[in-house]
Design an enzyme around this catalytic site. Structure first.
Site, mmCIF file in Angstrom:
data_model
loop_
_atom_site.group_PDB
_atom_site.id
_atom_site.type_symbol
_atom_site.label_atom_id
_atom_site.label_comp_id
_atom_site.label_asym_id
_atom_site.label_seq_id
_atom_site.Cartn_x
_atom_site.Cartn_y
_atom_site.Cartn_z
ATOM 1 N N TYR A 1 0.836 -1.201 0.000
ATOM 2 C CA TYR A 1 0.000 0.000 0.000
ATOM 3 C C TYR A 1 0.874 1.255 0.000
ATOM 4 O O TYR A 1 0.701 2.162 -0.822
ATOM 5 C CB TYR A 1 -0.914 -0.029 1.228
ATOM 6 C CG TYR A 1 -1.620 1.276 1.494
ATOM 7 C CD1 TYR A 1 -2.763 1.620 0.787
ATOM 8 C CD2 TYR A 1 -1.140 2.172 2.462
ATOM 9 C CE1 TYR A 1 -3.403 2.834 1.033
ATOM 10 C CE2 TYR A 1 -1.767 3.369 2.704
ATOM 11 C CZ TYR A 1 -2.902 3.696 1.995
ATOM 12 O OH TYR A 1 -3.533 4.891 2.228
ATOM 13 N N LYS B 1 -15.648 1.409 7.508
ATOM 14 C CA LYS B 1 -14.335 0.813 7.239
ATOM 15 C C LYS B 1 -14.047 -0.329 8.226
ATOM 16 O O LYS B 1 -12.984 -0.958 8.171
ATOM 17 C CB LYS B 1 -13.234 1.866 7.343
ATOM 18 C CG LYS B 1 -13.302 2.912 6.240
ATOM 19 C CD LYS B 1 -12.240 3.993 6.406
ATOM 20 C CE LYS B 1 -10.857 3.439 6.145
ATOM 21 N NZ LYS B 1 -9.823 4.493 6.144
HETATM 22 N N1 NAD Z 1 -8.196 7.377 6.385
HETATM 23 C C1 NAD Z 1 -6.889 7.485 6.563
HETATM 24 O O1 NAD Z 1 -6.404 7.514 7.711
HETATM 25 C C2 NAD Z 1 -5.964 7.615 5.378
HETATM 26 C C3 NAD Z 1 -4.588 7.804 5.622
HETATM 27 C C4 NAD Z 1 -3.741 7.928 4.528
HETATM 28 C C5 NAD Z 1 -4.230 7.896 3.238
HETATM 29 N N2 NAD Z 1 -5.561 7.673 3.029
HETATM 30 C C6 NAD Z 1 -6.028 7.627 1.627
HETATM 31 O O2 NAD Z 1 -7.105 8.514 1.475
HETATM 32 C C7 NAD Z 1 -8.048 8.003 0.515
HETATM 33 C C8 NAD Z 1 -9.407 7.889 1.141
HETATM 34 O O3 NAD Z 1 -9.301 7.044 2.282
HETATM 35 P P1 NAD Z 1 -10.546 6.661 3.164
HETATM 36 O O4 NAD Z 1 -10.075 6.554 4.566
HETATM 37 O O5 NAD Z 1 -11.687 7.543 2.824
HETATM 38 O O6 NAD Z 1 -10.797 5.190 2.636
HETATM 39 P P2 NAD Z 1 -12.139 4.457 2.151
HETATM 40 O O7 NAD Z 1 -11.788 3.037 1.941
HETATM 41 O O8 NAD Z 1 -13.259 4.796 3.080
HETATM 42 O O9 NAD Z 1 -12.421 5.180 0.759
HETATM 43 C C9 NAD Z 1 -11.917 4.720 -0.459
HETATM 44 C C10 NAD Z 1 -13.081 4.597 -1.415
HETATM 45 O O10 NAD Z 1 -12.572 4.136 -2.665
HETATM 46 C C11 NAD Z 1 -13.488 3.208 -3.193
HETATM 47 N N3 NAD Z 1 -12.782 2.305 -4.094
HETATM 48 C C12 NAD Z 1 -11.886 1.339 -3.763
HETATM 49 N N4 NAD Z 1 -11.479 0.692 -4.845
HETATM 50 C C13 NAD Z 1 -12.127 1.268 -5.904
HETATM 51 C C14 NAD Z 1 -12.143 1.022 -7.291
HETATM 52 N N5 NAD Z 1 -11.410 0.040 -7.827
HETATM 53 N N6 NAD Z 1 -12.939 1.783 -8.087
HETATM 54 C C15 NAD Z 1 -13.703 2.768 -7.557
HETATM 55 N N7 NAD Z 1 -13.738 3.037 -6.236
HETATM 56 C C16 NAD Z 1 -12.954 2.301 -5.419
HETATM 57 C C17 NAD Z 1 -14.055 2.470 -1.989
HETATM 58 O O11 NAD Z 1 -15.318 1.877 -2.269
HETATM 59 C C18 NAD Z 1 -14.140 3.576 -0.965
HETATM 60 O O12 NAD Z 1 -15.402 4.192 -0.964
HETATM 61 C C19 NAD Z 1 -7.485 6.662 0.053
HETATM 62 O O13 NAD Z 1 -6.786 6.867 -1.132
HETATM 63 C C20 NAD Z 1 -6.545 6.275 1.176
HETATM 64 O O14 NAD Z 1 -5.525 5.428 0.728
HETATM 65 C C21 NAD Z 1 -6.430 7.559 4.057
#
Ligand code: NAD
Length: 333
Positions: free
Chosen positions: A159, A198
């Site tokens: 990741y 999540k």
């Molecule tokens: N929440 C955190 O602490 C955190 C920290 C660092 C980075 N991030 C990054 O921020 C972004 C959002 O994170 P989040 O916490 O909202 O995660 P999340 O999993 O709630 O949101 C990601 C969304 O992407 C969608 N998704 C996944 N694969 C997909 C695909 N192939 N096609 C279309 N949609 C797809 C999922 O259904 C989900 O709704 C992500 O890129 C994550 O890697 C989050």
């Protein structure tokens, strides 16, 4: 308002908009810029799971109840689905869609989903001259000692590697297309409303909150008073996304408070807020090479994005408590 940009009459794409951060952004625009046109693109969840037992995607319709914009169910890995976006001309793209589960070790699916699709999203931003703000991650730093600083990365899992490669793609794309605006945001540990779906990958704030509301003693790794993370409340993440649209310089930026806090402090603040005195139960940390301390260097984020975190851990948890109470015991499927 976080800056002077008027998003009314702008067309805004939010990939991953049914997830935690994306859905908060969608509502931010709806509430503050009622004449903005917001398009959520997300594959939503199905029943497929990874070998670690977690769902393959976490998007949930309940995160979008009350949202009035367009919703497209589509997979960023699928060209036919992406073609559905061809009907729009975007002004801003917030690319949040990803496999967000840091404990997925299937390198092929992570790289396809997080990296390959980024080329397609960048091509859309180029075609439309749209500002691109995409989600990178603190996982690009792996186990490097604090402070985590942009320019010194060492990802330790697929990741983190996928986000690290996204950052490199963005840098190269900008060299080739200097007129574009592309900003990557390295979120640290985000917590707040709309993360509930999540499940196991949601923050320890809601997980411990619900343990306490179950009347259970909050369970932490041994030595949790010495395990630190840079926790950031969702409203400050939204702030960073908005300010990234007006960045003084393209590039990657840490999004965090710069103030590390321990897991023990989370449990203690929650117990204080929920008026309980259950103590803490400790168990051995099963993970090798566990990151013991994150503390982001946010100097460049402050300087170039005018980012100013507004929520201490105490303030963020306090703001979150009504939602933790509301969701307690509700269906997570
Ligand atoms: N929440 C955190 O602490 C955190 C920290 C660092 C980075 N991030 C990054 O921020 C972004 C959002 O994170 P989040 O916490 O909202 O995660 P999340 O999993 O709630 O949101 C990601 C969304 O992407 C969608 N998704 C996944 N694969 C997909 C695909 N192939 N096609 C279309 N949609 C797809 C999922 O259904 C989900 O709704 C992500 O890129 C994550 O890697 C989050």
């Amino acid at each position: 308002m976080y800056n002077n940009i008027d998003f009314n009459n702008k067309t805004i794409l939010i990939t991953g908009g049914a997830g935690f951060i994306g859905s908060n952004l969608a509502f931010y625009f709806q509430e503050n810029f009622p004449n903005s046109k917001v398009i959520v693109f997300d594959c939503f969840r199905n029943n497929e799971i990874f070998p670690n037992g977690n769902l393959k995607s976490f998007g949930h319709y309940k995160n979008l109840i009350g949202f009035k914009g367009d919703v497209i169910c589509g997979n960023i890995n699928n060209q036919v689905d992406l073609a559905l976006l061809g009907d729009y001309k975007f002004d801003y793209i917030f690319h949040q869609a990803a496999i967000s589960d840091t404990r997925v070790y299937d390198q092929e699916i992570i790289m396809k989903t997080n990296v390959n699709s980024f080329h397609d999203l960048l091509a859309i931003s180029k075609k439309d001259s749209a500002v691109m703000v995409y989600a990178s991650s603190a996982a690009t730093y792996g186990n490097l000692p604090s402070p985590q600083t942009v320019g010194i990365e060492s990802p330790e899992n697929p990741y983190g590697f996928s986000k690290y490669i996204m950052d490199q793609i963005a840098t190269r794309y900008l060299k080739e297309n200097p007129d574009l605006s592309i900003v990557g945001l390295r979120f640290f540990n985000v917590y707040g409303p709309r993360e509930y779906y999540k499940a196991n990958t949601s923050s320890m704030v809601i997980q411990l909150g619900h343990q306490i509301l179950d009347g259970k003693i909050p369970r932490l790794f041994k030595g949790s008073d010495r395990i630190f993370r840079d926790f950031i409340y969702i409203d400050d993440v939204v702030q960073a996304c908005i300010k990234a649209c007006d960045s003084k310089q393209n590039g990657s930026y840490n999004v965090a408070t710069g103030i590390p806090r321990s897991f023990q402090e989370i449990a203690d603040i929650l117990q204080n807020e929920l008026d309980t005195d259950l103590g803490t139960e400790y168990f051995s940390n099963p993970y090798d090479g566990y990151q013991m301390n994150t503390k982001a260097d946010i100097l460049s984020t402050r300087k170039n994005l005018s980012f100013m975190p507004r929520f201490s851990l105490e303030k963020g948890i306090k703001a979150y408590i009504p939602e933790i109470l509301r969701l307690h015991g509700t269906d997570i499927s």
